[in-house]
Design an enzyme around this catalytic site. Structure first.
Site, PDB file in Angstrom:
ATOM      1  N   GLU A   1     -13.766   2.360   8.757  1.00 19.09           N
ATOM      2  CA  GLU A   1     -12.308   3.102   9.209  1.00 19.09           C
ATOM      3  C   GLU A   1     -11.884   3.816   8.085  1.00 19.09           C
ATOM      4  O   GLU A   1     -11.498   4.861   8.181  1.00 19.09           O
ATOM      5  CB  GLU A   1     -11.345   1.961   9.264  1.00 19.09           C
ATOM      6  CG  GLU A   1     -11.333   1.143  10.706  1.00 19.09           C
ATOM      7  CD  GLU A   1     -10.966  -0.239  10.693  1.00 19.09           C
ATOM      8  OE1 GLU A   1     -10.980  -0.872  11.665  1.00 19.09           O
ATOM      9  OE2 GLU A   1      -9.952  -0.372   9.690  1.00 19.09           O
TER      10      GLU A   1
ATOM     11  N   ILE B   1      -2.047   2.238   6.418  1.00 22.12           N
ATOM     12  CA  ILE B   1      -2.210   3.409   7.368  1.00 22.12           C
ATOM     13  C   ILE B   1      -3.598   3.396   8.255  1.00 22.12           C
ATOM     14  O   ILE B   1      -4.614   2.843   7.540  1.00 22.12           O
ATOM     15  CB  ILE B   1      -2.408   4.939   6.613  1.00 22.12           C
ATOM     16  CG1 ILE B   1      -2.367   5.961   7.550  1.00 22.12           C
ATOM     17  CG2 ILE B   1      -3.679   4.923   5.565  1.00 22.12           C
ATOM     18  CD1 ILE B   1      -2.196   7.127   6.805  1.00 22.12           C
TER      19      ILE B   1
ATOM     20  N   HIS C   1      -5.775  -6.490   3.950  1.00 19.54           N
ATOM     21  CA  HIS C   1      -6.245  -5.085   4.057  1.00 19.54           C
ATOM     22  C   HIS C   1      -6.541  -4.655   2.342  1.00 19.54           C
ATOM     23  O   HIS C   1      -5.777  -4.955   1.654  1.00 19.54           O
ATOM     24  CB  HIS C   1      -5.438  -3.976   4.534  1.00 19.54           C
ATOM     25  CG  HIS C   1      -5.073  -4.229   6.052  1.00 19.54           C
ATOM     26  ND1 HIS C   1      -6.256  -3.439   6.870  1.00 19.54           N
ATOM     27  CD2 HIS C   1      -4.408  -4.903   6.811  1.00 19.54           C
ATOM     28  CE1 HIS C   1      -5.740  -3.556   8.152  1.00 19.54           C
ATOM     29  NE2 HIS C   1      -4.703  -4.426   8.106  1.00 19.54           N
ATOM     30  N   PRO C   2      -7.929  -3.902   1.993  1.00 15.47           N
ATOM     31  CA  PRO C   2      -7.965  -3.215   1.136  1.00 15.47           C
ATOM     32  C   PRO C   2      -7.077  -2.332   0.732  1.00 15.47           C
ATOM     33  O   PRO C   2      -6.412  -1.660   1.618  1.00 15.47           O
ATOM     34  CB  PRO C   2      -9.245  -3.018   1.169  1.00 15.47           C
ATOM     35  CG  PRO C   2      -9.568  -2.567   2.550  1.00 15.47           C
ATOM     36  CD  PRO C   2      -8.676  -3.656   3.252  1.00 15.47           C
TER      37      PRO C   2
ATOM     38  N   ALA D   1      -6.668   4.448   8.886  1.00 11.74           N
ATOM     39  CA  ALA D   1      -7.280   5.596   8.269  1.00 11.74           C
ATOM     40  C   ALA D   1      -8.381   6.323   8.948  1.00 11.74           C
ATOM     41  O   ALA D   1      -9.140   7.064   8.562  1.00 11.74           O
ATOM     42  CB  ALA D   1      -7.807   4.883   6.996  1.00 11.74           C
TER      43      ALA D   1
END
Length: 334
Positions: free
Chosen positions: A82, A115, A59-60, A117
């Site tokens: 997202e 999270i 994930h970034p 998002a």
């Protein structure tokens, strides 16, 4: 109709190679629900800590533009979508603060802040980051795994939507195909789309029929690293139309039991209320008999109070409890 997928499809949903391989082996799936059940089982019971870390690293950092360094271009595009609300609500100062807190979080926990998002503003994400920063590492690692599962579920919905609504080569009306595909996407991912977002988009989609009650829960024993079985759970609703439960008020007699159950071997409660399409707006309370489960612990019981608003009646509310003898935490899941 059963749908088959390849490992690369599942790798776009979750950056763990073990998860993708196990899901491909379990494919084909007869329905989205079957795939979700398989995904939860694989993620929590078959993927080890290294697999979790692998997925986290795909994930970034929240607030940064995603790239396809891991997984695929599809994963990068989904990640960008997202975070679209966060980017739309960001300012230069809020992005700078978010970056600083992301750095602090990584230094403390050794992983990227994770999270789901989708639909969250930059301010909401930043507030959650600050709140979770105070957690102990063992608690935060469990929360990150749960957030990863929420993201995976959302992306599996998109994956199924693409497969189920692929246009036929004999269809002469592409506009109709596009409309049907969009409607199918809303039905599949309905649990992640609020009535409010549908109205703001100017669309009149029908709400999906539920396959589970609007309110669910589960309990994880973070001290033991396992589900907490055998805990009695009770769901209640505040019924006094003239007042609201407030801090310091005596509210005996105003809570009405909606249902009760006991957590199973996976820590999940049974059905606490009827399966209805729309939940009644109001204030609810879920109570857990933690004293019986852990007699030497600090909490004789735990109660979680939350509110369902009129605009949220079509949404799903998963309210889990992460428990140890001397601390507990909760959040709103999906």
């Amino acid at each position: 109709m059963e749908l088959s997928f390849e490992e690369k499809d599942f790798l776009a949903c979750c950056g763990s190679n073990r998860f993708a391989k196990e899901m491909a082996l379990a494919s084909p799936f007869s329905s989205m629900q079957v795939a979700l059940s398989a995904a939860r089982n694989i993620w929590f019971n078959k993927v080890d800590v290294n697999g979790w870390l692998e997925a986290f690293s795909a994930h970034p950092q929240i607030g940064e533009t995603p790239s396809s360094k891991k997984g695929s271009e599809t994963s990068a595009q989904w990640s960008k979508g997202e975070q679209s609300t966060a980017f739309a609500t960001a300012t230069g100062s809020s992005l700078e603060e978010l970056s600083e807190w992301n750095t602090c979080y990584r230094e403390k926990f050794g992983i990227v802040f994770l999270i789901c998002a989708s639909g969250r503003s930059t301010d909401e994400i930043l507030a959650e980051l600050k709140r979770r920063y105070t957690n102990r590492p063992i608690v935060e690692f469990e929360i990150a795994a749960l957030e990863q599962m929420k993201i995976t579920e959302l992306r599996l919905g998109k994956l199924f939507s693409t497969k189920e609504n692929a246009p036929s080569t004999t269809d002469k009306h592409p506009a109709i195909v596009t409309k049907k595909a969009e409607e199918g996407r809303v039905n599949i991912v309905g649990g992640h789309i609020t009535a409010g977002s549908e109205v703001s988009a100017g669309k009149s989609y029908s709400n999906p029929t539920r396959t589970r009650p609007p309110i669910t829960t589960h309990v994880l024993d973070v001290a033991r690293g396992s589900p907490a079985a055998g805990i009695e759970v009770r769901l209640e609703m505040w019924k006094d139309a003239l007042s609201r439960p407030a801090f310091g008020n005596t509210d005996i007699g105003h809570w009405v039991v909606q249902g009760s159950s006991t957590t199973d071997k996976d820590g999940r409660s049974g059905q606490l209320m009827s399966i209805v399409d729309a939940a009644n707006p109001g204030i609810y309370r879920i109570s857990f008999d933690t004293g019986k489960y852990c007699p030497s612990g600090f909490f004789p019981y735990v109660s979680i109070v939350f509110e369902i608003r009129e605009s949220q009646r079509w949404e799903h509310f998963h309210v889990p409890l992460l428990l140890s003898p001397f601390s507990f935490t909760t959040y709103r899941g999906s």
